[in-house]
Design a protein around this motif. Structure first.
Motif, PDB file in Angstrom:
ATOM      1  N   UNK A  43     -43.982   6.357  35.448  1.00 37.60           N
ATOM      2  CA  UNK A  43     -43.036   6.297  34.333  1.00 37.60           C
ATOM      3  C   UNK A  43     -43.306   5.042  33.517  1.00 37.60           C
ATOM      4  N   UNK A  44     -43.749   5.220  32.279  1.00 32.44           N
ATOM      5  CA  UNK A  44     -43.956   4.118  31.348  1.00 32.44           C
ATOM      6  C   UNK A  44     -42.773   4.039  30.406  1.00 32.44           C
ATOM      7  N   UNK A  45     -42.072   2.909  30.401  1.00 37.94           N
ATOM      8  CA  UNK A  45     -40.782   2.773  29.710  1.00 37.94           C
ATOM      9  C   UNK A  45     -40.878   1.729  28.614  1.00 37.94           C
ATOM     10  N   UNK A  46     -40.535   2.133  27.388  1.00 35.08           N
ATOM     11  CA  UNK A  46     -40.422   1.198  26.262  1.00 35.08           C
ATOM     12  C   UNK A  46     -38.933   1.073  25.951  1.00 35.08           C
ATOM     13  N   UNK A  47     -38.252   0.051  26.486  1.00 32.87           N
ATOM     14  CA  UNK A  47     -36.802  -0.057  26.297  1.00 32.87           C
ATOM     15  C   UNK A  47     -36.437  -0.460  24.883  1.00 32.87           C
ATOM     16  N   UNK A  48     -35.191  -0.211  24.523  1.00 38.75           N
ATOM     17  CA  UNK A  48     -34.716  -0.527  23.176  1.00 38.75           C
ATOM     18  C   UNK A  48     -34.848  -2.016  22.867  1.00 38.75           C
ATOM     19  N   UNK A  49     -34.708  -2.874  23.883  1.00 41.46           N
ATOM     20  CA  UNK A  49     -34.754  -4.324  23.675  1.00 41.46           C
ATOM     21  C   UNK A  49     -36.178  -4.877  23.740  1.00 41.46           C
ATOM     22  N   UNK A  50     -37.174  -4.010  23.989  1.00 41.15           N
ATOM     23  CA  UNK A  50     -38.601  -4.373  24.111  1.00 41.15           C
ATOM     24  C   UNK A  50     -38.882  -5.149  25.385  1.00 41.15           C
ATOM     25  N   UNK A  51     -38.167  -6.257  25.618  1.00 41.67           N
ATOM     26  CA  UNK A  51     -38.272  -7.007  26.883  1.00 41.67           C
ATOM     27  C   UNK A  51     -39.693  -7.443  27.217  1.00 41.67           C
ATOM     28  N   UNK A  52     -40.432  -7.893  26.204  1.00 39.19           N
ATOM     29  CA  UNK A  52     -41.751  -8.454  26.496  1.00 39.19           C
ATOM     30  C   UNK A  52     -41.573  -9.838  27.139  1.00 39.19           C
ATOM     31  N   UNK A  53     -42.630 -10.312  27.802  1.00 41.50           N
ATOM     32  CA  UNK A  53     -42.597 -11.642  28.401  1.00 41.50           C
ATOM     33  C   UNK A  53     -42.945 -12.667  27.314  1.00 41.50           C
ATOM     34  N   UNK A  54     -41.932 -13.344  26.809  1.00 45.21           N
ATOM     35  CA  UNK A  54     -42.146 -14.200  25.639  1.00 45.21           C
ATOM     36  C   UNK A  54     -42.908 -15.474  25.951  1.00 45.21           C
ATOM     37  N   UNK A  55     -42.951 -15.878  27.219  1.00 43.15           N
ATOM     38  CA  UNK A  55     -43.686 -17.088  27.588  1.00 43.15           C
ATOM     39  C   UNK A  55     -45.150 -16.798  27.914  1.00 43.15           C
ATOM     40  N   UNK A  56     -45.545 -15.508  27.852  1.00 43.44           N
ATOM     41  CA  UNK A  56     -46.929 -15.118  28.102  1.00 43.44           C
ATOM     42  C   UNK A  56     -47.605 -14.747  26.788  1.00 43.44           C
ATOM     43  N   UNK A  57     -48.922 -14.837  26.766  1.00 41.52           N
ATOM     44  CA  UNK A  57     -49.665 -14.395  25.588  1.00 41.52           C
ATOM     45  C   UNK A  57     -49.662 -12.871  25.513  1.00 41.52           C
TER      46      UNK A  57
ATOM     47  N   UNK B 292     -53.979 -11.132  17.648  1.00 43.19           N
ATOM     48  CA  UNK B 292     -52.997 -12.090  18.160  1.00 43.19           C
ATOM     49  C   UNK B 292     -53.004 -12.167  19.686  1.00 43.19           C
ATOM     50  N   UNK B 293     -54.109 -11.820  20.301  1.00 43.31           N
ATOM     51  CA  UNK B 293     -54.148 -11.704  21.758  1.00 43.31           C
ATOM     52  C   UNK B 293     -53.855 -13.020  22.470  1.00 43.31           C
ATOM     53  N   UNK B 294     -54.079 -14.160  21.819  1.00 44.29           N
ATOM     54  CA  UNK B 294     -53.785 -15.447  22.456  1.00 44.29           C
ATOM     55  C   UNK B 294     -52.430 -16.012  22.040  1.00 44.29           C
ATOM     56  N   UNK B 295     -51.705 -15.297  21.179  1.00 44.68           N
ATOM     57  CA  UNK B 295     -50.379 -15.751  20.751  1.00 44.68           C
ATOM     58  C   UNK B 295     -49.347 -15.478  21.839  1.00 44.68           C
ATOM     59  N   UNK B 296     -48.370 -16.357  21.959  1.00 46.78           N
ATOM     60  CA  UNK B 296     -47.252 -16.127  22.864  1.00 46.78           C
ATOM     61  C   UNK B 296     -46.321 -15.068  22.289  1.00 46.78           C
ATOM     62  N   UNK B 297     -45.530 -14.459  23.167  1.00 51.08           N
ATOM     63  CA  UNK B 297     -44.571 -13.456  22.713  1.00 51.08           C
ATOM     64  C   UNK B 297     -43.607 -13.990  21.672  1.00 51.08           C
ATOM     65  N   UNK B 298     -43.275 -15.281  21.764  1.00 48.69           N
ATOM     66  CA  UNK B 298     -42.356 -15.890  20.802  1.00 48.69           C
ATOM     67  C   UNK B 298     -42.976 -16.035  19.420  1.00 48.69           C
ATOM     68  N   UNK B 299     -44.285 -15.886  19.318  1.00 48.07           N
ATOM     69  CA  UNK B 299     -44.976 -16.066  18.036  1.00 48.07           C
ATOM     70  C   UNK B 299     -45.266 -14.742  17.335  1.00 48.07           C
ATOM     71  N   UNK B 300     -44.699 -13.650  17.847  1.00 50.06           N
ATOM     72  CA  UNK B 300     -44.943 -12.332  17.266  1.00 50.06           C
ATOM     73  C   UNK B 300     -43.767 -11.900  16.405  1.00 50.06           C
ATOM     74  N   UNK B 301     -44.066 -11.114  15.387  1.00 48.10           N
ATOM     75  CA  UNK B 301     -43.003 -10.490  14.600  1.00 48.10           C
ATOM     76  C   UNK B 301     -42.351  -9.382  15.413  1.00 48.10           C
ATOM     77  N   UNK B 302     -41.230  -8.860  14.916  1.00 51.61           N
ATOM     78  CA  UNK B 302     -40.568  -7.755  15.608  1.00 51.61           C
ATOM     79  C   UNK B 302     -41.460  -6.540  15.750  1.00 51.61           C
ATOM     80  N   UNK B 303     -42.218  -6.228  14.693  1.00 55.03           N
ATOM     81  CA  UNK B 303     -43.119  -5.084  14.752  1.00 55.03           C
ATOM     82  C   UNK B 303     -44.236  -5.288  15.753  1.00 55.03           C
ATOM     83  N   UNK B 304     -44.784  -6.503  15.807  1.00 56.67           N
ATOM     84  CA  UNK B 304     -45.844  -6.796  16.764  1.00 56.67           C
ATOM     85  C   UNK B 304     -45.318  -6.753  18.197  1.00 56.67           C
TER      86      UNK B 304
ATOM     87  N   UNK C   4     -47.962  -2.175  26.517  1.00 54.01           N
ATOM     88  CA  UNK C   4     -47.695  -2.530  27.910  1.00 54.01           C
ATOM     89  C   UNK C   4     -47.327  -1.296  28.726  1.00 54.01           C
ATOM     90  N   UNK C   5     -46.501  -0.416  28.144  1.00 63.18           N
ATOM     91  CA  UNK C   5     -46.127   0.817  28.849  1.00 63.18           C
ATOM     92  C   UNK C   5     -47.340   1.709  29.067  1.00 63.18           C
TER      93      UNK C   5
END
Length: 221
Positions: free
Chosen positions: A81-95, A131-143, A151-152
Motif C-alpha cells: 500500500x503506497x499512501x500519499x496523505x493529504x498533509x504530504x508528511x515528507x521528512x523536512x529535515x532530509x534532502x 532539487x535532489x540535494x534540497x531539504x524538504x523545508x526548501x521545497x514549494x508546496x507543489x514540489x 516516495x509512495x
C-alpha cells in the motif's frame, strides 16, 4: 482482471468514535476508483483506515487475498500500500534524495512494469531531479507534493492511494500530477483517489463510490 482490494462490512473511526459504518467495496488489478462526497463524509477516514492510521471496529480488509486489518501501518506498506496523505508528511529535515531512498523497496517479482527507483521518479518529475540535494523545508508546496507521490511509488506499491493530491496547487503543478496519474494508469497501476476536481477524475477513473455519513450511498461509472 483479478480482484486486488476487498473491503467488507468495514466500521472504523477515531478512538471510540465510529465514522465509517458497514463500508463494502472492491477494486480490481489495474483499475482506478474514486471516493466522492462532501467534507466530513468519511473519505479520508476510509483511506487512513486502509493505511492503518485509524482504529478499525469491525469488518475485513484484504489486499491480493492477504488479510490486512490485523497489520500495523508499516506492514501494510510492506504488503504493497503506497499512501500519499493529504498533509504530504515528507521528512523536512532530509534532502529530496534522502526522502526517496529512506523508504525505497525493491520491485515485486513478476511485475509487468519496470520497478520504481529514485532515477525513475526523477524521470517522472524533473523538478525533483533539479532539487535532489534540497531539504524538504526548501521545497514549494507543489514540489513537496511531487516528492510525496514519488516516495509512495518507491515502495513499488500494488495499490497507490492519494488523498487530495492536487489540492492547493498551482494549475501547472496540478496538471503535472494528473499527467503522472494517467501515465501510471496506462502502466497498469491500481489507484484509489480522493479529489475535488471531477472533470479531471472523469477522464481517469473507472468507478466512483459516493460516501455520505460514513456509508456508500451510490457507486458506478
Amino acid at each position: 482482471m483479478s480482484e486486488l482490494l476487498r473491503i467488507e462490512g468495514l466500521s472504523a473511526g477515531y478512538g471510540e468514535a465510529v465514522v465509517l459504518q458497514g463500508i463494502s467495496l472492491s477494486l480490481a488489478e489495474g483499475d482506478t476508483l474514486a471516493l466522492l462526497g462532501r467534507n466530513g463524509t468519511g473519505k479520508t477516514t476510509l483511506i487512513n483506515t486502509l493505511a492503518g492510521a485509524t482504529r478499525q471496529h469491525a469488518g475485513s480488509v484484504s489486499l491480493g487475498g492477504a488479510v490486512l486489518h490485523r497489520l500495523p501501518a508499516h506492514e501494510r506498506a510492506a504488503a504493497g500500500i503506497g499512501w500519499v496523505p493529504q498533509e504530504r508528511n515528507i521528512f523536512k529535515s532530509l534532502t529530496v534524495h534522502e526522502n526517496l531512498t529512506a523508504v525505497a523497496r525493491p520491485g515485486r517479482a513478476g511485475a509487468s512494469t519496470r520497478p520504481w527507483t529514485p532515477e525513475r521518479v526523477y524521470e517522472m518529475f524533473p523538478r525533483l531531479a533539479e532539487r535532489k540535494t534540497n531539504l524538504g523545508t526548501q521545497l514549494s508546496g507543489g514540489e513537496q507534493q511531487m516528492l510525496a507521490v514519488g516516495r509512495a511509488l518507491l515502495i513499488n506499491p500494488r495499490l497507490l492511494i492519494l488523498d487530495e493530491a492536487t489540492e492547493g496547487l498551482a494549475p501547472l503543478i496540478r496538471q503535472e500530477i494528473w499527467n503522472c496519474l494517467r501515465r501510471l494508469k496506462e502502466e497498469g497501476q491500481t489507484i484509489l483517489v480522493i479529489d475535488k476536481n471531477l472533470k479531471e477524475m472523469a477522464t481517469l477513473v473507472d468507478r466512483h463510490h459516493v460516501l455520505e455519513k460514513g456509508r456508500v450511498v451510490w457507486q458506478g461509472s
